[in-house]
Enzyme design. Structure first.
Site, PDB file in Angstrom:
ATOM      1  CG  ASP A   1      -0.354  -0.080   2.527  1.00 19.18           C
ATOM      2  OD1 ASP A   1       0.887  -0.173   2.604  1.00 19.18           O
ATOM      3  OD2 ASP A   1      -1.091  -0.030   3.533  1.00 19.18           O
TER       4      ASP A   1
ATOM      5  CG  ASP B   1       0.356  -4.079   1.978  1.00 19.49           C
ATOM      6  OD1 ASP B   1       0.492  -5.005   2.799  1.00 19.49           O
ATOM      7  OD2 ASP B   1       1.186  -3.163   1.839  1.00 19.49           O
TER       8      ASP B   1
ATOM      9  CD  GLU C   1       0.270  -1.541   7.972  1.00 19.41           C
ATOM     10  OE1 GLU C   1      -0.117  -0.742   8.850  1.00 19.41           O
ATOM     11  OE2 GLU C   1       0.825  -1.167   6.924  1.00 19.41           O
TER      12      GLU C   1
ATOM     13  CD  GLU D   1       7.637  -0.306   7.817  1.00 18.98           C
ATOM     14  OE1 GLU D   1       6.703  -1.024   7.403  1.00 18.98           O
ATOM     15  OE2 GLU D   1       7.826   0.851   7.410  1.00 18.98           O
TER      16      GLU D   1
END
Ligand code: KIV
Length: 272
Positions: A52, A91, A123, A190
């Site tokens: 994304d 995503d 996420e 991340e």
């Protein structure tokens, strides 16, 4: 050519699991369109992420929040048409899965049906474990994403390194185990400290893929446009640039303009 490039004609989620067992690092890059996805796949990448981050890189938005499910399907279907070997992960954009597991499942089904992607990425940690179980239970592979999760940027308030403090680090480790139990086939880590990424990678069986998470994850991912040097104003410490397209592309365009203005282009050989 790496041993994985020799071993695998087509990358599946099982290949990634095997690579972790063999100690072969997984190489992942983003792509959002047919032409670049073709080159990325031809170069032997293991995983292509239709991230994304297209919201920033392709559409010029400041965050990843505005991109829609329809946009993601458009990008992913262009990528899938170009790819012969890599696993294509797409995503789920902000707002397409947080509501409830049923909504998340129907968004994932749309991605799989309408783009031909091979897996989805979400996420979040334990709070989305039920959602992940629901998607995996319907036969769709899911990649997790922990640490700096850009869809939550307004909650964090900053793009700084996450989980530096013990409490957040412990939660991240528990979240990784929860994602593994829910059925994820891999997890992106991340912008977290290298030591924590090592601990997480050693604590779970599924592969971890790092961005700004140091050298001990089971693979690495970068945004393609960043590693090709399309925008040298974006300068995070974790980014290694392999090309300076911000210099090379304008040089080529300036030469074209000069050739047109001087009427050197097209010449006789370039004419019918
Ligand atoms: O959207 C994206 O590009 C990502 C990577 C940074 C992992 O999620």
């Amino acid at each position: 050519m790496s041993s994985a490039q020799k071993l695998y004609k087509k990358i599946t989620t099982n290949s990634l699991y095997e690579m972790k067992q063999l100690g072969e690092s997984i190489a992942m890059l983003t792509a959002y369109d047919f032409s670049l996805a073709r080159l990325v796949d031809k170069s032997g990448i293991d995983v292509i992420l239709v991230g994304d981050s297209a919201s920033n890189v392709m559409a010029g938005h400041e965050t990843t929040l505005p991109i829609t499910l329809d946009h993601m399907i458009y990008h992913a279907s262009s990528v899938v048409k170009a790819v012969k070997r890599a696993l294509v992960v797409v995503d789920l954009p902000f707002g397409s899965y947080q509501g409830n597991p049923k909504e998340a499942l129907s968004s994932s089904i749309r991605i799989m049906k309408e783009s031909g992607g091979h897996a989805v990425k979400l996420e979040g940690g334990n709070e989305i474990a039920t959602t992940i179980e629901r998607i995996v239970g319907s036969g769709i592979p899911v990649m997790g994403h922990l640490g700096l999760t850009p869809q939550s940027i307004y909650k964090f308030g900053t793009y700084a390194v996450r989980a530096k403090e013990e409490e957040e680090a412990e939660k991240l480790l528990a979240d990784a185990k929860s994602l593994e139990n829910a059925g994820c086939f891999a997890i992106v880590l991340e912008k977290i400290p290298a030591g924590l990424a090592k601990k997480v990678s050693e604590s779970i069986q599924i592969p971890t893929i790092g961005i700004g998470a140091g050298p001990h994850t089971n693979g690495q991912v970068l945004v393609l446009h960043d590693m090709l040097g399309m925008n040298t104003e974006f300068n995070p410490r974790f980014l290694r640039r392999y090309l300076n397209l911000e210099k090379l592309i304008p040089e080529a365009i300036e030469s074209y303009i000069d050739d047109v203005k001087s009427q050197d282009f097209p010449n006789k050989e370039e004419s019918y």
